[in-house]
Design a protein around this motif. Sequence first.
Motif, mmCIF file in Angstrom:
data_model
loop_
_atom_site.group_PDB
_atom_site.id
_atom_site.type_symbol
_atom_site.label_atom_id
_atom_site.label_comp_id
_atom_site.label_asym_id
_atom_site.label_seq_id
_atom_site.Cartn_x
_atom_site.Cartn_y
_atom_site.Cartn_z
ATOM 1 N N ASP A 1 1.593 -4.047 -0.067
ATOM 2 C CA ASP A 1 0.269 -3.438 -0.248
ATOM 3 C C ASP A 1 -0.735 -4.509 -0.635
ATOM 4 N N GLY B 1 5.852 -1.702 -0.166
ATOM 5 C CA GLY B 1 4.496 -1.346 0.257
ATOM 6 C C GLY B 1 4.329 -1.487 1.758
ATOM 7 N N LYS C 1 -4.188 1.982 -2.441
ATOM 8 C CA LYS C 1 -2.802 2.022 -1.968
ATOM 9 C C LYS C 1 -2.566 3.300 -1.185
#
Length: 676
Positions: free
Chosen positions: A337, A366, A171
Amino acid sequence: MGIAVLTMKASVIEMFLVLLLIGTSGTKEVTKKSKKPKFSVPQINCDVKAGKIINPEFIAKCPAGCQDPKYHVYGTDIYASYSSVCGAAVHSGVVDNSGGKILVRKVAGQSGYKGSYSNGIRSLSLPRWRESFIISEGKQKRGVTYPSALEYSSPKSSVAKADETTKPYQKSTVFLSTTPLPTSTTRVPATTPAEPLSTTAKPWTPLDTTTSTSTITARLQPAGHRIRDTGFRSTAAYAGNPSVTQALTAGETGSWKPGLALSDAGSRPNEELKTRPLEPASKGDPNCKVDLSFLIDGSWSIGKRRFRIQKQFLKDVSQALDIGPAGPLLGIVQYGDSPSMEFNLKTHVDSRDLKAAIEKISQRGGLSNVGRALSFVTKNFFSNANGNRGGAPNVAIVMVDGWPTDKVEEASRLARESGINIFFITIEGAVENEKQNVIEPNFVNKAVCRQNGFYSFNVLSWFSLHKIVQPLVKRVCDTNRLACSKTCLNSADIGFVIDGSSSVGTGNFRTLLQFVANLSKEFEISDTDTRIGAVQYTYEQRLEFGFDKYSTKQDILNAIKRVNYWSGGTSTGAAINYALEHLFKKSKPNKRKLMILITDGRSYDDVRVPAMAAHQNGVITYSIGIAWAAQDELEVIATHPTKDHSFFVDEFDDLYRSVPKIIQNICTEFNSQPRN
């Protein structure tokens, strides 16, 4: 005295040499007695996957019968560890269907695995996998010790490893930034310098930016994404669009809470994916029977209100599609993500229930990892367990706010090759000075099924999104134009033109029919997929069955068995003309037309003019010659290049050997066609 000392030293040396000789002979005796134990080759079953075996290199013995298609194989030469070890061994040609010893060596995972047809096994493609293996002959290497018993991973540890494959990327750190403040007499509290947000569950106090005239919302931005004005716009401006007004009003009050957005974006809990018993109000539109996956943008760049508009758009589309078991089915994957399945195809089977489920979806946040989401859909979404119906085209609609933060080309190619029709809806894309931030320029044309505009929509503003509901539904339901559903195995009308002349003989004719059956087995047969027809010829011609006669594989195979041997002369040219008139004139416009002509001798009539007519009418012709067939005639009949469309065997019993090569050539030719 000196002599005595020397004598004593000599005696000591002599005694030492004697002891040394005794020790050496003893060692030799021990060596003779302790023979090396014979290596025992461990046996494995056809269904054992390489990933279940912990040993990095081992020799094993495969049983007979591993050529069965139920033992799945992924890749060519280098195989994903999710493959059957023995199935891969047969595919690679190291052993045949009777089994045997193999040497297996584990290697690193690959970014992609290409499927192929080899040695009676069709291996599948796979976007990526954590571990691979290669196979060679089961011979021991010098100096290498192989285990006589294999070590298997426990179910618990294998589950843990499987989970790792869903998280191949780290991430990225996300920074908090705010939109530029407009000139206003209203004072807004200053923000503190931006700090990176950790992915731990850390309390977050939203910015209090509400004013009497506008609302300015703080947004989390991935690197390279612009900061858009997220201020509240008067609902009066969108009075003509009730759905947008509703979305704006719902998002007007209250501060934005990220909720689950910063937590690990894994799958939804199992209970949310379970199918609930339903009594649908509608069976669905039968003219739009498609299996549809929506990939929705849950990244920080979209913001709270636009995420609500996106959900309203999904509800409008589901209503327009008329969801139901006899018509379209729809599931949703949210990406940021990491991709996450909100629900699958069989979770909600009517529009009312689906709309309620869409309303409950919360934003995950994300980056905009679209490529990763497409890989997830290819590998996980369109499975039988998730409600994929097989006969319905697979469609993936990708919604992108701005531009992706990863590459989409390779993931899209693998999705297309697996038969998924990819549509892209891009909203508020990059302007000229922002294009330098786009990771993969022209990403839409690299992703969609055709670059002709049919598969892509560019919407200038989120508030105009409602305008494409009907055009999108119309295109998705136009199944004849869903090009990616068409693969080399499900998109043809195949006409067999079979020599029934006296020189063939009764016994060989049955062998010839078995060859026709073996080829037919390789295709996906139905009214909407590949269709099979057959003509038998001598001096005369006979239609055994047309393309519209049978619509299942079993019915086709039974019909082939029932063909009776005719016996007579060999008029191949007349047979080609007959097939064009009685078979291919009734072929569907969107089908590829393949003629497979099989003969064992020279024709009594001219084949040149009929063959030219077949080529000019778009019929791809394969010629199969046996024994006394004339090579020059086979080349005239075959489509150019003749080396790919003309085959010859000396004996009828060798016909079966040509099946894999013919199928491979058909698929290679299909896949080489341009995407435009």
